[in-house]
Every structure is written in structure tokens, then in C-alpha cells.
Scaffold this motif. Sequence first.
Motif, PDB file in Angstrom:
ATOM      1  N   GLY A   7       0.798  -1.224   0.000  1.00 10.17           N
ATOM      2  CA  GLY A   7       0.000   0.000   0.000  1.00 10.17           C
ATOM      3  C   GLY A   7       0.825   1.267   0.000  1.00 10.17           C
ATOM      4  N   GLY A   8       2.141   1.132  -0.095  1.00 10.21           N
ATOM      5  CA  GLY A   8       3.008   2.302  -0.136  1.00 10.21           C
ATOM      6  C   GLY A   8       3.285   2.924   1.220  1.00 10.21           C
ATOM      7  N   LYS A   9       2.889   2.263   2.305  1.00 13.72           N
ATOM      8  CA  LYS A   9       3.126   2.783   3.652  1.00 13.72           C
ATOM      9  C   LYS A   9       4.466   2.244   4.169  1.00 13.72           C
ATOM     10  CE  LYS A   9      -1.833   3.035   4.664  1.00 13.72           C
ATOM     11  NZ  LYS A   9      -2.919   2.582   5.565  1.00 13.72           N
ATOM     12  N   TYR A  10       5.535   2.794   3.639  1.00 13.42           N
ATOM     13  CA  TYR A  10       6.857   2.243   3.885  1.00 13.42           C
ATOM     14  C   TYR A  10       7.315   2.393   5.335  1.00 13.42           C
ATOM     15  CZ  TYR A  10       7.435   1.657  -1.154  1.00 13.42           C
ATOM     16  OH  TYR A  10       7.295   1.262  -2.458  1.00 13.42           O
ATOM     17  N   GLU A  11       7.009   3.514   5.976  1.00 15.69           N
ATOM     18  CA  GLU A  11       7.436   3.696   7.363  1.00 15.69           C
ATOM     19  C   GLU A  11       6.773   2.654   8.270  1.00 15.69           C
ATOM     20  OE1 GLU A  11       9.722   5.482   8.484  1.00 15.69           O
ATOM     21  OE2 GLU A  11      10.152   6.894   6.844  1.00 15.69           O
ATOM     22  N   SER A  12       5.479   2.419   8.052  1.00 18.32           N
ATOM     23  CA  SER A  12       4.767   1.408   8.845  1.00 18.32           C
ATOM     24  C   SER A  12       5.323   0.018   8.553  1.00 18.32           C
ATOM     25  CB  SER A  12       3.269   1.456   8.543  1.00 18.32           C
ATOM     26  OG  SER A  12       2.709   2.697   8.927  1.00 18.32           O
ATOM     27  N   ALA A  13       5.631  -0.232   7.276  1.00 17.46           N
ATOM     28  CA  ALA A  13       6.198  -1.522   6.898  1.00 17.46           C
ATOM     29  C   ALA A  13       7.538  -1.743   7.591  1.00 17.46           C
ATOM     30  CB  ALA A  13       6.368  -1.597   5.386  1.00 17.46           C
ATOM     31  N   LEU A  14       8.378  -0.716   7.625  1.00 20.91           N
ATOM     32  CA  LEU A  14       9.678  -0.827   8.285  1.00 20.91           C
ATOM     33  C   LEU A  14       9.518  -1.176   9.760  1.00 20.91           C
ATOM     34  CD1 LEU A  14      11.911   2.075   6.887  1.00 20.91           C
ATOM     35  CD2 LEU A  14      12.264  -0.373   6.637  1.00 20.91           C
ATOM     36  N   ALA A  15       8.566  -0.527  10.412  1.00 24.79           N
ATOM     37  CA  ALA A  15       8.357  -0.794  11.832  1.00 24.79           C
ATOM     38  C   ALA A  15       7.968  -2.256  12.061  1.00 24.79           C
ATOM     39  CB  ALA A  15       7.279   0.137  12.386  1.00 24.79           C
ATOM     40  N   ASP A  16       7.114  -2.787  11.193  1.00 22.93           N
ATOM     41  CA  ASP A  16       6.704  -4.181  11.346  1.00 22.93           C
ATOM     42  C   ASP A  16       7.847  -5.140  11.049  1.00 22.93           C
ATOM     43  OD1 ASP A  16       4.169  -4.316  12.378  1.00 22.93           O
ATOM     44  OD2 ASP A  16       3.170  -4.110  10.461  1.00 22.93           O
ATOM     45  N   PHE A  17       8.633  -4.856  10.031  1.00 22.07           N
ATOM     46  CA  PHE A  17       9.763  -5.733   9.726  1.00 22.07           C
ATOM     47  C   PHE A  17      10.813  -5.673  10.837  1.00 22.07           C
ATOM     48  CE2 PHE A  17       8.602  -5.099   5.047  1.00 22.07           C
ATOM     49  CZ  PHE A  17       7.831  -6.249   5.034  1.00 22.07           C
ATOM     50  N   ASP A  18      10.986  -4.493  11.421  1.00 22.23           N
ATOM     51  CA  ASP A  18      11.895  -4.376  12.572  1.00 22.23           C
ATOM     52  C   ASP A  18      11.450  -5.304  13.701  1.00 22.23           C
ATOM     53  OD1 ASP A  18      13.471  -2.509  11.336  1.00 22.23           O
ATOM     54  OD2 ASP A  18      12.569  -0.774  12.337  1.00 22.23           O
ATOM     55  N   GLU A  19      10.135  -5.298  13.972  1.00 23.88           N
ATOM     56  CA  GLU A  19       9.608  -6.123  15.058  1.00 23.88           C
ATOM     57  C   GLU A  19       9.700  -7.609  14.718  1.00 23.88           C
ATOM     58  OE1 GLU A  19       7.803  -6.808  18.876  1.00 23.88           O
ATOM     59  OE2 GLU A  19       9.077  -5.289  17.932  1.00 23.88           O
ATOM     60  N   ALA A  20       9.410  -7.946  13.465  1.00 32.68           N
ATOM     61  CA  ALA A  20       9.508  -9.352  13.047  1.00 32.68           C
ATOM     62  C   ALA A  20      10.940  -9.849  13.196  1.00 32.68           C
ATOM     63  CB  ALA A  20       9.040  -9.503  11.603  1.00 32.68           C
ATOM     64  N   ILE A  21      11.905  -9.012  12.840  1.00 32.85           N
ATOM     65  CA  ILE A  21      13.319  -9.381  12.973  1.00 32.85           C
ATOM     66  C   ILE A  21      13.709  -9.513  14.442  1.00 32.85           C
ATOM     67  CG2 ILE A  21      15.663  -8.492  12.660  1.00 32.85           C
ATOM     68  CD1 ILE A  21      14.681  -7.394   9.923  1.00 32.85           C
ATOM     69  N   ARG A  22      13.184  -8.629  15.289  1.00 35.97           N
ATOM     70  CA  ARG A  22      13.488  -8.710  16.720  1.00 35.97           C
ATOM     71  C   ARG A  22      12.962 -10.018  17.318  1.00 35.97           C
ATOM     72  NH1 ARG A  22      11.449  -7.999  21.679  1.00 35.97           N
ATOM     73  NH2 ARG A  22       9.320  -7.668  20.907  1.00 35.97           N
TER      74      ARG A  22
END
Length: 472
Positions: A140-155
Motif C-alpha cells: 500500500g506504499g506505507k513504507y514507514e509502517s512496513a519498516l516498523a513491522d519488519f523491525d519487530e519481526a526481525i526482533r
Amino acid sequence: MYRATIFLVAAWTVICWAGGAVAQEDAGVKEKKQLLQIYEDSKKAKTVADFTSMVEGLEEISDTDLDDQSASYRKQLLSWGFNRRGEAYSDQAAELQGKGETEAAAKAQAEALSDFEQAVKWAPQVWKPHHNRGVSYALGGKYESALADFDEAIRLQPDYPNAWFNRGEIRYAMGDFEAALSDYDKVLKLRPDDAGALTSRGHARFQLGQFDQSLVDYAAAVRKMPTSGMARLNRGDAYLSLGKYREAVGDYLKAIEYENRLGRARQSLAWIYAVCPDDRYRNSAVALRLANEAIQLDGETDARYLDTLAAAQANAGQYEEAAATAAKALEAAADDATLAASLQARLALYQSDQAYRLGMKLDTAAAKETPVSDEKPEPAKEKDPKPANTDKQEDKPAAAKEKKPETAGGVKLTPAQANEPTPAKAKEPTPAKEPTPAKKNEPKPAKVKTPKAEEPTEAKPVLAPANPPSAE
């Protein structure tokens, strides 16, 4: 008489209390049995309807009738159901998008995002809903939100390669090539044979001007996918940026051979045939044909395609046509200031009846530059991100112990540079060749601008809740 009355009241109170306790106990057993039945049914669930039935059944159960363990399990199972239904909706969206049903695909993707949000709400400690929601945000083009979720998934799950890869794709799309490069490095440590990660790391290195290193990655990808037109196209771009025209021509020709309707390959080959400083590689007729075919395949909205056609027209002495085409390219490049400046400078050349050559210094009132950076073709990107999905038993709620995904962790990554043969140098450059004409009846491939994420068959996502409560 008075004592008898008191005794009867007390006895009735005890009976009522005991009856209520038994009823409450019976209710708790009933709820646990429902949980266990839903868990058993989940083993067969595959469709949106299946997961909807599961979610609705869980929502009918109240935590007030459950002990703490059972209530916690219900939340985890509910999260699992929402996540799997979101994956099913995402699969539907991809299928509809492939059929060109854009509006229906968007609705399905919206449903997927809604379900992933619910999955995160019910079990925020589980990594996979965060990952899948991040993919939906990216689409959906919401890159900042996507980054936050990928950060959490990686954590939560640092050994899952796709989370690193997807974060790298988002960082790449946002222009943070150094950070993207770091993420791709991590993917290749976890999964050394990942051709997609090799390709994307090559893209990042390409954008950073590390052409020799990008060539190493692209060459490794070609070895893993020798008949992939995209892999050949990427390596050809690196060869072109290094001035290795013979090798670039060879890769572009192979790209067209393997993927006949790959417009970018025709555009890139036309560019060399039109603007190469070595006249032994230029071919006016072929450059014009290829440039026109690229536009026929992919449309007239790409400024670089129009720029290539203008260069081919000027190379053929058609300066008036070249100027008109360059003007169209300028309109299409309104949002790209760097490319627009280059186009303006080349337009001035065509208006003065001159052809453009790679490395030529341009100096006009509108733009002054040495056209080096803008001559780098954009690395070819392909495929949309896809939420992690599997029908394997490991991804279903199970009474068995939670199973970790299999990864390539611990495998030492051998530098690709060590195994990369030096490209052979030709004594004489290969003259321009005629590639196979584009076939008329093949379907046009869908163009996508979103990052991609390839789901490895060997990675088994983890989303098994705690053991289902006993109904005994």
C-alpha cells in the motif's frame, strides 16, 4: 421449629451453591471442548470460509468462562486464524492482480491487511503477523509502517531471511541503499543460495556506484538462473556501466532470447546501438527498431524508453523527430529532476542536428553535466512482496511442541568475488546483431513497482500456540 427452618435454609443455600459451581464447571468444560474442536477443525482449514468459521467460533467463546491458560490459548488461536485468513486474502489479491482485476485485488488486499492487524492485536508476541502486516503496508506504499513491522519481526525471529529481505527492499525503495545492502548481506548469511537476495544486493551496489561488486552479484545470479532474462539484463547493465560493451550486448541478446517480450532488454540494447562511442557497435536501423518495439511492449509512459528512441532517431539523422520525442520524454520525466536535466541537454543537441554519444560532455543553458550517472539503467526489479504462507502442518496450531523454521544459519558465506571468472576480452568488438523480433501473441507481462519477497520452500514459519487445553 425455628431451628428446623434455619437448617432447611442453610441446606438450600448449600445445594444452590453446589449446583452453581457444577454448572460453572460444566460451562468451563464445554468451552474447553469447543476450543479443542476448533483446533482439530483448523487442521483442515484452507479457504477464507474455513478460517472465517474458525474465527467466528472463537469469538463466541468468552474468556470469563475459561481459566487463564485456556483464555491465553484462545487468543493465540484467534491470532492464528486471522493471520491465515489474511494470507488467503493476500493469495486472492495476487491472483486477481495477475488477471488484471485491479479493483477486486485492492479490496482483497485491504481485507488481508485488516486480518493481519487483528492477528497482531491478539498475539503481539508472535513474529509472523508483524511480517505479513509489513508486506501489506509495503504493497500500500506505507513504507514507514512496513519498516516498523519488519523491525519487530526481525526482533522476534532474527533467523527468518524474508523479514531481512523485505526490510532491505523497503529501504532500497526509500533510497537508503547502504542500509538495504546491510539487510541483503544478512539474508545471504542465512541463505547463501538466494538468487533474489544476490540480485537485490547487486541493485544496491549498482546504485552506490559499486559496479565491480554489483557485477559479481549479478554474475552469481546468472549462474543460478542461467535462462532468466532478468538475470541477464541486470548483468548487462553492470557491464554497460563498466564500459564492457561486448559483454553487455551479449547479455541483452540472451535476455531477449530467453524472455522475448522483455521490453527493458530491447530498450537497453537499442541504447548501446544508438549511443555507443565505438562506432563498430552502433547500428541505426536495429536501434530504431528495438527502441520502437520496447515502447510497443511497455507503453509510452517511460521517459527512459522515449529518451532511447530519441537517441536512436538522432543517430539515424532524424533530428527533427528526435527533438520531438525528447520533448515527450521531458514531460514524462517531470518528477525526476536529474533525468529531466539530462534530457534537456540532449534535446539541445538534437535541435542543433547532433547525435548523442556515451561520455559526451553536454553544456547548455538549461543543463550542464557530464552524463555519467544518468546513463546507468535502473536495475530491473520484479515481483510483489508476498506474505509468508504455507499449507504445511508446521504452520498450523498443534498440540506438538513449537517448531522453529529451518534456515541456512551457520553456513559460512563464501565471497562470490573469489569464484567470479574474469570476463574474456575480445580482440575485436562484436558488431551489432539482430535480436529475435517480439512475438505478437504472447501476453504482456505485468509491470510492478513494489518490492518483491520470495517465500523459500525450506523456511517453515512458526505460529503454533501453546498446547490446547485439556477438555477433561
